[in-house]
Design a protein around this motif. Structure first.
Motif, PDB file in Angstrom:
ATOM      1  N   PHE A  87       0.819  -1.216   0.000  1.00 53.30           N
ATOM      2  CA  PHE A  87       0.000   0.000   0.000  1.00 53.30           C
ATOM      3  C   PHE A  87       0.855   1.270   0.000  1.00 53.30           C
ATOM      4  N   PRO A  88       1.761   1.476   0.977  1.00 54.58           N
ATOM      5  CA  PRO A  88       2.520   2.741   0.963  1.00 54.58           C
ATOM      6  C   PRO A  88       3.435   2.891  -0.242  1.00 54.58           C
ATOM      7  N   VAL A  89       4.061   1.777  -0.683  1.00 48.87           N
ATOM      8  CA  VAL A  89       4.994   1.859  -1.813  1.00 48.87           C
ATOM      9  C   VAL A  89       4.271   2.281  -3.087  1.00 48.87           C
ATOM     10  N   ASN A  90       3.162   1.608  -3.386  1.00 46.51           N
ATOM     11  CA  ASN A  90       2.460   1.895  -4.639  1.00 46.51           C
ATOM     12  C   ASN A  90       1.632   3.166  -4.557  1.00 46.51           C
ATOM     13  N   ALA A  91       1.169   3.512  -3.363  1.00 44.26           N
ATOM     14  CA  ALA A  91       0.509   4.806  -3.196  1.00 44.26           C
ATOM     15  C   ALA A  91       1.502   5.924  -3.514  1.00 44.26           C
ATOM     16  N   THR A  92       2.708   5.809  -2.957  1.00 41.82           N
ATOM     17  CA  THR A  92       3.757   6.806  -3.198  1.00 41.82           C
ATOM     18  C   THR A  92       4.152   6.850  -4.673  1.00 41.82           C
ATOM     19  N   THR A  93       4.360   5.671  -5.264  1.00 38.05           N
ATOM     20  CA  THR A  93       4.816   5.597  -6.655  1.00 38.05           C
ATOM     21  C   THR A  93       3.803   6.194  -7.622  1.00 38.05           C
ATOM     22  N   PHE A  94       2.559   5.728  -7.552  1.00 38.56           N
ATOM     23  CA  PHE A  94       1.552   6.184  -8.513  1.00 38.56           C
ATOM     24  C   PHE A  94       1.209   7.656  -8.323  1.00 38.56           C
ATOM     25  N   ALA A  95       1.078   8.087  -7.067  1.00 37.31           N
ATOM     26  CA  ALA A  95       0.756   9.493  -6.827  1.00 37.31           C
ATOM     27  C   ALA A  95       1.892  10.389  -7.326  1.00 37.31           C
ATOM     28  N   THR A  96       3.138   9.984  -7.060  1.00 39.31           N
ATOM     29  CA  THR A  96       4.294  10.769  -7.510  1.00 39.31           C
ATOM     30  C   THR A  96       4.339  10.859  -9.030  1.00 39.31           C
ATOM     31  N   VAL A  97       4.156   9.707  -9.699  1.00 33.52           N
ATOM     32  CA  VAL A  97       4.194   9.685 -11.169  1.00 33.52           C
ATOM     33  C   VAL A  97       3.081  10.537 -11.761  1.00 33.52           C
ATOM     34  N   THR A  98       1.856  10.363 -11.252  1.00 34.56           N
ATOM     35  CA  THR A  98       0.712  11.096 -11.799  1.00 34.56           C
ATOM     36  C   THR A  98       0.866  12.602 -11.612  1.00 34.56           C
ATOM     37  N   LEU A  99       1.255  13.027 -10.406  1.00 32.63           N
ATOM     38  CA  LEU A  99       1.416  14.459 -10.142  1.00 32.63           C
ATOM     39  C   LEU A  99       2.579  15.036 -10.947  1.00 32.63           C
ATOM     40  N   PHE A 100       3.666  14.267 -11.062  1.00 35.76           N
ATOM     41  CA  PHE A 100       4.817  14.718 -11.848  1.00 35.76           C
ATOM     42  C   PHE A 100       4.409  14.964 -13.301  1.00 35.76           C
ATOM     43  N   LEU A 101       3.680  14.002 -13.880  1.00 29.17           N
ATOM     44  CA  LEU A 101       3.236  14.150 -15.265  1.00 29.17           C
ATOM     45  C   LEU A 101       2.286  15.337 -15.428  1.00 29.17           C
ATOM     46  N   MET A 102       1.378  15.507 -14.475  1.00 35.10           N
ATOM     47  CA  MET A 102       0.421  16.623 -14.549  1.00 35.10           C
ATOM     48  C   MET A 102       1.131  17.959 -14.586  1.00 35.10           C
ATOM     49  N   TYR A 103       2.081  18.157 -13.641  1.00 33.44           N
ATOM     50  CA  TYR A 103       2.725  19.466 -13.550  1.00 33.44           C
ATOM     51  C   TYR A 103       3.728  19.695 -14.671  1.00 33.44           C
ATOM     52  N   MET A 104       4.390  18.633 -15.124  1.00 32.47           N
ATOM     53  CA  MET A 104       5.305  18.797 -16.249  1.00 32.47           C
ATOM     54  C   MET A 104       4.539  19.137 -17.519  1.00 32.47           C
ATOM     55  N   ARG A 105       3.388  18.498 -17.721  1.00 31.14           N
ATOM     56  CA  ARG A 105       2.597  18.776 -18.918  1.00 31.14           C
ATOM     57  C   ARG A 105       1.955  20.158 -18.833  1.00 31.14           C
ATOM     58  N   GLN A 106       1.622  20.572 -17.609  1.00 32.40           N
ATOM     59  CA  GLN A 106       1.109  21.934 -17.452  1.00 32.40           C
ATOM     60  C   GLN A 106       2.196  22.940 -17.837  1.00 32.40           C
ATOM     61  N   GLY A 107       3.458  22.621 -17.439  1.00 28.92           N
ATOM     62  CA  GLY A 107       4.574  23.498 -17.789  1.00 28.92           C
ATOM     63  C   GLY A 107       4.790  23.570 -19.290  1.00 28.92           C
ATOM     64  N   GLU A 108       4.632  22.422 -19.964  1.00 28.58           N
ATOM     65  CA  GLU A 108       4.761  22.407 -21.416  1.00 28.58           C
ATOM     66  C   GLU A 108       3.689  23.264 -22.078  1.00 28.58           C
ATOM     67  N   GLU A 109       2.457  23.155 -21.564  1.00 27.14           N
ATOM     68  CA  GLU A 109       1.364  23.953 -22.117  1.00 27.14           C
ATOM     69  C   GLU A 109       1.618  25.446 -21.895  1.00 27.14           C
ATOM     70  N   CYS A 110       2.187  25.770 -20.730  1.00 25.87           N
ATOM     71  CA  CYS A 110       2.477  27.181 -20.439  1.00 25.87           C
ATOM     72  C   CYS A 110       3.533  27.736 -21.389  1.00 25.87           C
TER      73      CYS A 110
END
Length: 310
Positions: free
Chosen positions: A263-286
């Motif tokens: 639970f903690p490992v995959n919660a950390t992994t997926f949340a980190t990956v998803t948020l990283f992709l969201m903010y990086m793609r937001q930066g690209e759009e900006c």
């Protein structure tokens, strides 16, 4: 695709630090001698390792996953994202197929990495300072195995690794996709991060439950030969001997620590990956829209991360 790989690297490093002590306990419970068991259960194993080997005993073999899991997660999320782009439609079946493909490909790194990790975790069991260290570190472990047994030796357990990882990662991405859709993870949702953590953690649990018996056999095959004695001639021999001596419960050995870790490992992994992709793609759009007064608003999460895990 580069973003998928980068996100996997970030998520992988975070996951290793959180979960390695639980993995050490899992392996010790899976491979201990049933005739002379050292541990009565998960918490007794934790206590015994800390008392006999100090806290550092829980982190034996961490060098291998720290080197390997970062690249493994990069491969997994990169291949899965690329496969989703080729498959076109974001459906549960395609999520499963893309995840299964990613799981199969990363076995090339995963199998030798887990072999070294398992051997290091078993070294010096019950000793605060090992009297005789066979392996100095994970790399030395792989080099020694290669010198003694060749290429086949460092890929011991490859078939069971494939049998575990291929369907396991399919279930992993399928469960995450279904959960995030059901929970309605939107960027403007104030509870988005807790929802991502929950979805990631439960996806990890679902993945492990779907293939755990195979993992028990894999660990036993990879630990076989520690101490100079080989007990199993192959996968089916390991299954037969384990069932005859220990019954069907052998396939649940170490499951408690695995789920506590999942639970903690995959919660950390997926949340980190998803948020990283969201903010990086937001930066690209900006950067694309830098001539406009304001950045484009984040798209709903299902659309935003569709090429990867959503």
């Amino acid at each position: 695709m580069a973003l998928d790989f980068a996100a996997g690297c970030v998520g992988g490093a975070a996951g290793v630090l959180v979960g390695h002590p639980f993995d050490t306990v899992k392996v010790r419970l899976q491979v201990q001698n049933v005739d002379k068991p050292l541990y009565r259960g998960t918490f007794h194993c934790f206590q015994s390792i800390i008392r006999q080997e100090s806290m550092l005993g829980l982190y034996k073999g961490i060098g291998s996953p720290m080197m390997g899991l970062t690249f493994i997660n990069a491969i997994v999320f990169g291949v899965q994202g690329n496969a989703m782009r080729h498959l076109g439609r974001d459906t549960p079946l395609n999520q499963f197929l893309a995840g299964a493909a990613a799981g199969a490909i990363q076995c090339v790194i995963c199998c030798p990495m887990e072999l070294a990790k398992t051997r290091m975790q078993m070294q010096g069991t019950g000793e605060k300072k090992s009297k005789r260290k066979v392996y100095k570190n994970s790399l030395d472990c792989l080099v020694r195995i290669y010198n003694k047994e060749g290429f086949r030796g460092i890929n011991r357990g490859m078939v069971t690794t494939l049998l575990r990882e291929t369907p396991g990662f399919g279930v992993y991405f399928l469960a995450y996709d279904v959960l995030t859709r059901s929970l309605g993870c939107e960027p403007e949702d104030p509870y988005m991060i807790p929802k991502l953590l929950f979805a990631g953690g439960m996806s990890g649990i679902a993945s492990w439950l779907s293939t755990y018996p195979v993992d028990v056999i894999k660990s036993r095959l990879q630990a076989d030969g520690v101490g100079g004695v080989n007990r199993y001639s192959g996968i089916m021999d390991c299954v037969r001997q384990s069932l005859r001596k220990e019954g069907w419960r052998v396939f649940t050995r170490g499951l408690t620590s695995t789920l506590l870790r999942a639970f903690p490992v995959n919660a950390t992994t997926f949340a980190t990956v998803t948020l990283f992709l969201m903010y990086m793609r937001q930066g690209e759009e900006c950067s694309i829209q830098n001539s406009e007064p304001q950045c484009v608003q984040l798209q709903p999460l299902q659309q935003q991360t569709q090429p990867t895990s959503m």
